[in-house]
Design an enzyme around this catalytic site. Structure first.
Site, PDB file in Angstrom:
ATOM      1  N   ASN A  10       0.862  -1.187   0.000  1.00 35.54           N
ATOM      2  CA  ASN A  10       0.000   0.000   0.000  1.00 35.54           C
ATOM      3  C   ASN A  10       0.893   1.230   0.000  1.00 35.54           C
ATOM      4  O   ASN A  10       1.520   1.540   1.010  1.00 35.54           O
ATOM      5  CB  ASN A  10      -0.902  -0.042   1.248  1.00 35.54           C
ATOM      6  N   LYS A  12       0.090   4.286  -0.175  1.00 34.43           N
ATOM      7  CA  LYS A  12      -0.520   5.465   0.475  1.00 34.43           C
ATOM      8  C   LYS A  12      -0.281   6.717  -0.391  1.00 34.43           C
ATOM      9  O   LYS A  12      -0.338   6.634  -1.616  1.00 34.43           O
ATOM     10  CB  LYS A  12      -0.003   5.602   1.905  1.00 34.43           C
ATOM     11  N   HIS A 100      -9.661   1.064   5.015  1.00 32.84           N
ATOM     12  CA  HIS A 100      -8.364   1.186   5.700  1.00 32.84           C
ATOM     13  C   HIS A 100      -8.531   2.111   6.904  1.00 32.84           C
ATOM     14  O   HIS A 100      -9.307   3.067   6.862  1.00 32.84           O
ATOM     15  CB  HIS A 100      -7.321   1.743   4.726  1.00 32.84           C
ATOM     16  N   GLU A 102      -6.908   4.472   7.963  1.00 30.55           N
ATOM     17  CA  GLU A 102      -6.717   5.902   7.686  1.00 30.55           C
ATOM     18  C   GLU A 102      -7.957   6.506   7.038  1.00 30.55           C
ATOM     19  O   GLU A 102      -8.275   7.676   7.254  1.00 30.55           O
ATOM     20  CB  GLU A 102      -5.453   6.084   6.826  1.00 30.55           C
ATOM     21  N   GLU A 172      -5.326  -5.059  10.542  1.00 29.78           N
ATOM     22  CA  GLU A 172      -4.328  -4.012  10.728  1.00 29.78           C
ATOM     23  C   GLU A 172      -4.610  -3.282  12.036  1.00 29.78           C
ATOM     24  O   GLU A 172      -5.390  -2.312  12.054  1.00 29.78           O
ATOM     25  CB  GLU A 172      -4.378  -3.016   9.573  1.00 29.78           C
ATOM     26  N   GLY A 178       2.584   2.041  10.945  1.00 32.34           N
ATOM     27  CA  GLY A 178       3.580   3.110  10.895  1.00 32.34           C
ATOM     28  C   GLY A 178       4.300   3.362  12.204  1.00 32.34           C
ATOM     29  O   GLY A 178       5.036   4.345  12.334  1.00 32.34           O
ATOM     30  N   SER A 218       3.583  -2.262  10.317  1.00 32.64           N
ATOM     31  CA  SER A 218       5.024  -2.343  10.574  1.00 32.64           C
ATOM     32  C   SER A 218       5.646  -3.667  10.126  1.00 32.64           C
ATOM     33  O   SER A 218       6.541  -4.202  10.790  1.00 32.64           O
ATOM     34  CB  SER A 218       5.323  -2.064  12.060  1.00 32.64           C
TER      35      SER A 218
HETATM   36  P1  13P Z   1       3.106   0.301   7.661  1.00 28.47           P
HETATM   37  O1  13P Z   1       3.594  -0.985   7.035  1.00 28.47           O
HETATM   38  O2  13P Z   1       3.833   1.505   7.185  1.00 28.47           O
HETATM   39  O3  13P Z   1       3.020   0.176   9.150  1.00 28.47           O
HETATM   40  O4  13P Z   1       1.593   0.510   7.141  1.00 28.47           O
HETATM   41  C1  13P Z   1       0.689  -0.526   7.235  1.00 28.47           C
HETATM   42  C2  13P Z   1      -0.530  -0.199   6.471  1.00 28.47           C
HETATM   43  O5  13P Z   1      -1.292   0.658   6.843  1.00 28.47           O
HETATM   44  C3  13P Z   1      -0.752  -0.934   5.215  1.00 28.47           C
HETATM   45  O6  13P Z   1      -2.032  -0.697   4.716  1.00 28.47           O
END
Ligand code: 13P
Length: 260
Positions: A10, A12, A100, A102, A172, A178, A218
């Site tokens: 992803n 982002k 997601h 976010e 997740e 992150g 992560s």
């Molecule tokens: P990270 O791997 O940067 O922690 O992000 C995970 C994520 O949100 C994947 O959709």
């Protein structure tokens, strides 16, 4: 194990279309050197990169599936700024992230919209990667399983009984995204097993055994193998570590060691 592993990146809000050319070309070369076997690789670039990435993947016959990060649940109309499932399907998009964390926390996407979006994605012939996960506060309050159940039950309500091959679940935990602090392999397996049980309660055990459950938060080359050892964990959804072709292909290589 009959489920095909899925390693999804992803991106982002990273990579313009020129950067995407470099990343996906480099990744494709690295993946061609691996015997992927029962491991599928997908990337989820920003919307503006999709057409470019699609052309490279098709032109160079790269072993990469195309994914999007979000889509509107509306079919068409006066929805400024939105992108429809038909637009994504036309680009041979196979996977769409739905809900997601976010989108849920920063853009107020609620369970009902997650459900409507998953349904629209499936009706358009694509696979909905339904993202769920508890916050740190919910975890501390011992509510992890309740939150996961609520999110999955909402997302699956109204989906056809034969939707198993059109959905992927991604666990997740919000606190792991992150943060550099991934869930332990044991916690990822416990959550994945719980999620499979919830799917079984809606779609039946046979369907639940077909649905792939990913872990995200992560993920790095160094923790991938351990996370994938959980019998209900069928892949990983990778954020930061998918932005570099060498690092992401190391994650894929770790998956190949487990499933290939
Ligand atoms: P990270 O791997 O940067 O922690 O992000 C995970 C994520 O949100 C994947 O959709």
């Amino acid at each position: 194990m009959s489920r095909t592993a899925l390693i999804a990146g992803n991106w982002k809000l990273h990579k313009d279309h020129q950067e995407a050319i470099h990343l996906v070309s480099d990744l494709g070369l690295r993946l061609k050197q691996l015997e992927l076997g029962a491991v599928e690789v997908a990337v989820h670039p920003p919307f503006t990169d999709l057409r470019t990435v699609q052309s490279i993947v098709e032109g160079d016959k790269l072993p990469i599936s195309l994914g999007a990060q979000h889509v509107s649940h509306h079919e068409k109309g006066a929805f400024t700024g939105e992108v429809s499932v038909a637009m994504l399907a036309k680009l041979q998009t196979r996977y769409v992230l739905v809900g997601h964390s976010e989108r849920r926390t920063l853009f107020a996407m609620d369970d009902a919209t997650v459900q409507a979006t998953a349904k629209a994605v499936i009706q358009a012939g694509m696979v909905a990667v339904i993202c769920v996960g508890e916050s740190a506060e919910e975890r501390e309050a011992g509510q992890t399983n309740d939150v996961l159940s609520r999110q999955v039950l909402a997302a699956l309500s109204g989906l056809p009984n034969n939707a198993a091959d059109a959905i992927v679940l991604a666990y997740e935990p919000v606190w792991a995204i992150g943060s550099g602090a991934a869930a332990t392999a044991e916690d990822a397996q416990l959550a994945a097993n719980h999620l499979r049980g919830v799917v079984a309660s809606v779609l039946g055990t046979a369907s639940a055994n077909e649905v792939r459950v990913l872990y995200g938060g992560s993920v790095q080359p160094g923790n991938t193998e351990e996370l994938l050892r959980g019998e209900d964990v069928d892949g990983v959804l990778v954020g930061g570590a998918s932005l570099d072709a060498a690092t992401f292909s190391e994650i894929v290589a770790a998956a190949v060691r487990c499933y290939g």
